[in-house]
Structures are given as structure tokens and as C-alpha cells.
Scaffold this motif. Structure first.
Motif, mmCIF file in Angstrom:
data_model
loop_
_atom_site.group_PDB
_atom_site.id
_atom_site.type_symbol
_atom_site.label_atom_id
_atom_site.label_comp_id
_atom_site.label_asym_id
_atom_site.label_seq_id
_atom_site.Cartn_x
_atom_site.Cartn_y
_atom_site.Cartn_z
ATOM 1 N N GLN A 4 0.829 -1.201 0.000
ATOM 2 C CA GLN A 4 0.000 0.000 0.000
ATOM 3 C C GLN A 4 0.865 1.254 0.000
ATOM 4 O O GLN A 4 1.943 1.276 0.602
ATOM 5 N N THR A 5 0.368 2.276 -0.685
ATOM 6 C CA THR A 5 1.054 3.552 -0.744
ATOM 7 C C THR A 5 0.047 4.651 -1.070
ATOM 8 O O THR A 5 -1.058 4.376 -1.537
ATOM 9 N N ARG A 6 0.445 5.854 -0.856
ATOM 10 C CA ARG A 6 -0.306 6.999 -1.373
ATOM 11 C C ARG A 6 0.290 7.346 -2.731
ATOM 12 O O ARG A 6 1.429 6.990 -3.020
ATOM 13 N N PHE A 7 -0.498 8.050 -3.546
ATOM 14 C CA PHE A 7 -0.020 8.447 -4.868
ATOM 15 C C PHE A 7 -0.683 9.749 -5.271
ATOM 16 O O PHE A 7 -1.671 10.172 -4.675
ATOM 17 N N ASP A 8 -0.129 10.378 -6.290
ATOM 18 C CA ASP A 8 -0.695 11.604 -6.847
ATOM 19 C C ASP A 8 -1.952 11.208 -7.619
ATOM 20 O O ASP A 8 -1.874 10.630 -8.696
ATOM 21 N N ALA A 9 -3.118 11.501 -7.039
ATOM 22 C CA ALA A 9 -4.384 11.059 -7.627
ATOM 23 C C ALA A 9 -4.611 11.582 -9.039
ATOM 24 O O ALA A 9 -5.332 10.962 -9.820
ATOM 25 N N SER A 10 -3.972 12.681 -9.403
ATOM 26 C CA SER A 10 -4.109 13.187 -10.771
ATOM 27 C C SER A 10 -3.389 12.281 -11.771
ATOM 28 O O SER A 10 -3.588 12.412 -12.982
ATOM 29 N N GLY A 36 7.295 8.401 -10.651
ATOM 30 C CA GLY A 36 7.245 9.657 -9.913
ATOM 31 C C GLY A 36 5.863 10.025 -9.403
ATOM 32 O O GLY A 36 5.606 11.195 -9.125
ATOM 33 N N VAL A 37 4.973 9.049 -9.261
ATOM 34 C CA VAL A 37 3.606 9.348 -8.810
ATOM 35 C C VAL A 37 3.329 8.849 -7.398
ATOM 36 O O VAL A 37 2.302 9.181 -6.825
ATOM 37 N N LEU A 38 4.240 8.063 -6.830
ATOM 38 C CA LEU A 38 4.005 7.457 -5.527
ATOM 39 C C LEU A 38 4.422 8.377 -4.394
ATOM 40 O O LEU A 38 5.333 9.189 -4.535
ATOM 41 N N GLY A 39 3.777 8.183 -3.260
ATOM 42 C CA GLY A 39 4.178 8.880 -2.047
ATOM 43 C C GLY A 39 5.497 8.317 -1.544
ATOM 44 O O GLY A 39 6.017 7.326 -2.064
ATOM 45 N N ASP A 40 6.035 8.946 -0.515
ATOM 46 C CA ASP A 40 7.339 8.542 0.017
ATOM 47 C C ASP A 40 7.300 7.247 0.810
ATOM 48 O O ASP A 40 8.321 6.590 0.969
ATOM 49 N N GLU A 41 6.147 6.895 1.331
ATOM 50 C CA GLU A 41 6.062 5.721 2.194
ATOM 51 C C GLU A 41 5.225 4.634 1.550
ATOM 52 O O GLU A 41 4.147 4.883 1.032
ATOM 53 N N GLN A 42 5.767 3.418 1.575
ATOM 54 C CA GLN A 42 5.033 2.239 1.158
ATOM 55 C C GLN A 42 5.020 1.261 2.325
ATOM 56 O O GLN A 42 5.944 1.242 3.139
ATOM 57 N N GLN A 43 3.968 0.476 2.400
ATOM 58 C CA GLN A 43 3.834 -0.499 3.478
ATOM 59 C C GLN A 43 3.468 -1.848 2.876
ATOM 60 O O GLN A 43 2.606 -1.933 1.997
ATOM 61 N N THR A 44 4.122 -2.895 3.360
ATOM 62 C CA THR A 44 3.811 -4.252 2.933
ATOM 63 C C THR A 44 3.447 -5.078 4.155
ATOM 64 O O THR A 44 4.176 -5.065 5.151
ATOM 65 N N THR A 45 2.318 -5.781 4.067
ATOM 66 C CA THR A 45 1.909 -6.691 5.132
ATOM 67 C C THR A 45 1.473 -8.006 4.511
ATOM 68 O O THR A 45 1.053 -8.048 3.348
ATOM 69 N N THR A 46 1.586 -9.073 5.277
ATOM 70 C CA THR A 46 1.108 -10.382 4.822
ATOM 71 C C THR A 46 0.162 -10.951 5.872
ATOM 72 O O THR A 46 0.292 -10.653 7.071
ATOM 73 N N HIS A 47 -0.779 -11.743 5.392
ATOM 74 C CA HIS A 47 -1.778 -12.349 6.266
ATOM 75 C C HIS A 47 -2.065 -13.757 5.765
ATOM 76 O O HIS A 47 -2.134 -13.985 4.552
ATOM 77 N N VAL A 48 -2.259 -14.684 6.688
ATOM 78 C CA VAL A 48 -2.641 -16.041 6.324
ATOM 79 C C VAL A 48 -4.127 -16.046 5.975
ATOM 80 O O VAL A 48 -4.940 -15.477 6.704
ATOM 81 N N VAL A 49 -4.472 -16.667 4.865
ATOM 82 C CA VAL A 49 -5.868 -16.778 4.435
ATOM 83 C C VAL A 49 -6.480 -18.006 5.110
ATOM 84 O O VAL A 49 -5.921 -19.100 5.038
ATOM 85 N N HIS A 50 -7.625 -17.808 5.762
ATOM 86 C CA HIS A 50 -8.298 -18.896 6.448
ATOM 87 C C HIS A 50 -9.565 -19.341 5.741
ATOM 88 O O HIS A 50 -10.203 -20.293 6.169
ATOM 89 N N GLY A 51 -9.929 -18.665 4.681
ATOM 90 C CA GLY A 51 -11.105 -19.059 3.909
ATOM 91 C C GLY A 51 -11.467 -17.951 2.935
ATOM 92 O O GLY A 51 -11.128 -16.798 3.164
ATOM 93 N N PHE A 52 -12.085 -18.323 1.829
ATOM 94 C CA PHE A 52 -12.548 -17.333 0.861
ATOM 95 C C PHE A 52 -13.499 -18.003 -0.120
ATOM 96 O O PHE A 52 -13.549 -19.224 -0.226
ATOM 97 N N THR A 53 -14.235 -17.164 -0.828
ATOM 98 C CA THR A 53 -15.053 -17.638 -1.927
ATOM 99 C C THR A 53 -15.113 -16.508 -2.951
ATOM 100 O O THR A 53 -15.043 -15.333 -2.602
ATOM 101 N N MET A 54 -15.198 -16.899 -4.201
ATOM 102 C CA MET A 54 -15.376 -15.931 -5.285
ATOM 103 C C MET A 54 -16.362 -16.535 -6.265
ATOM 104 O O MET A 54 -16.329 -17.741 -6.520
ATOM 105 N N ALA A 55 -17.215 -15.700 -6.833
ATOM 106 C CA ALA A 55 -18.196 -16.177 -7.800
ATOM 107 C C ALA A 55 -17.479 -16.903 -8.930
ATOM 108 O O ALA A 55 -16.450 -16.422 -9.430
ATOM 109 N N GLY A 56 -17.977 -18.056 -9.314
ATOM 110 C CA GLY A 56 -17.405 -18.781 -10.445
ATOM 111 C C GLY A 56 -16.187 -19.613 -10.072
ATOM 112 O O GLY A 56 -15.610 -20.273 -10.932
#
Length: 101
Positions: free
Chosen positions: A7-13, A80-100
Motif C-alpha cells: 500500500q502507498t499513497r499516490f498523486d491522484a491526478s 514519480g507518482v508514488l508517495g514517500d512511504e510504502q507499506q507491505t503486510t502479509t496475512h494467512v488466508v483462512h477461507g474465501f469464496t469468489m463467484a465462479g
């Protein structure tokens, strides 16, 4: 399965430039990395998130020595569009569903 958020911030334009880079450059590389099970890009206002799904932490760790991955990271920083700070996180998936699925 592990989900990884970058995740990061960016120049929305510059949203179109960021979306183009993500879909035309980053997506093909990420989708072909060993252990990758899916890629999503999304934004809200000036916040960008890349969400990737992996079969293991070892697959994620492998990105550190992946020349193609290093190339897309360098390329997105050069936009040159990103903010100065980026963050990376990971999470274990315990379940999910997606159509199809």
C-alpha cells in the motif's frame, strides 16, 4: 495461502498512469511468479493497494532475488507518482469464496 498487501499513497491526478503501469507491466510479471495465485489492484482517493495471493511465504521471499520483480518495482518508482512511504503486510488466508470459483 498467504495474501500480501502493498500500500502507498499516490498523486491522484496520475491515476491513469499508475493503472496503465500496473496492468500492462506489473500484472504480467506478478502473475507469472512461482507460487502466485492471483493479483488485484485497487485504489481509493489517493491510496493504492496491490493485493497478491501466494502459495507460501517462501514464494513471497523469492521476490527478493527475482530480477523481473526488481525491474517492475524500479519502474513504478520511476513513474514519480508514488508517495514517500510504502507499506507491505502479509496475512494467512483462512477461507474465501469468489463467484465462479
Amino acid at each position: 495461502m498467504i495474501v500480501r498487501f502493498w500500500q502507498t499513497r499516490f498523486d491522484a491526478s496520475q491515476l491513469e498512469a499508475l493503472k496503465t503501469y500496473a496492468n500492462e507491466v506489473s500484472l504480467p510479471v506478478l502473475a507469472t511468479r512461482p507460487g502466485n495465485a492471483g493479483v488485484f489492484f485497487f485504489s481509493q482517493d489517493d491510496r493504492w493497494t496491490t493485493m497478491t495471493f501466494w502459495d507460501s511465504q517462501a514464494s513471497i521471499d523469492g521476490l527478493a532475488n527475482d530480477d523481473d520483480y526488481a525491474r517492475i518495482v524500479a519502474g513504478i518508482m520511476e513513474l514519480g507518482v508514488l508517495g514517500d512511504e510504502q507499506q507491505t503486510t502479509t496475512h494467512v488466508v483462512h477461507g474465501f469464496t469468489m463467484a465462479g470459483q
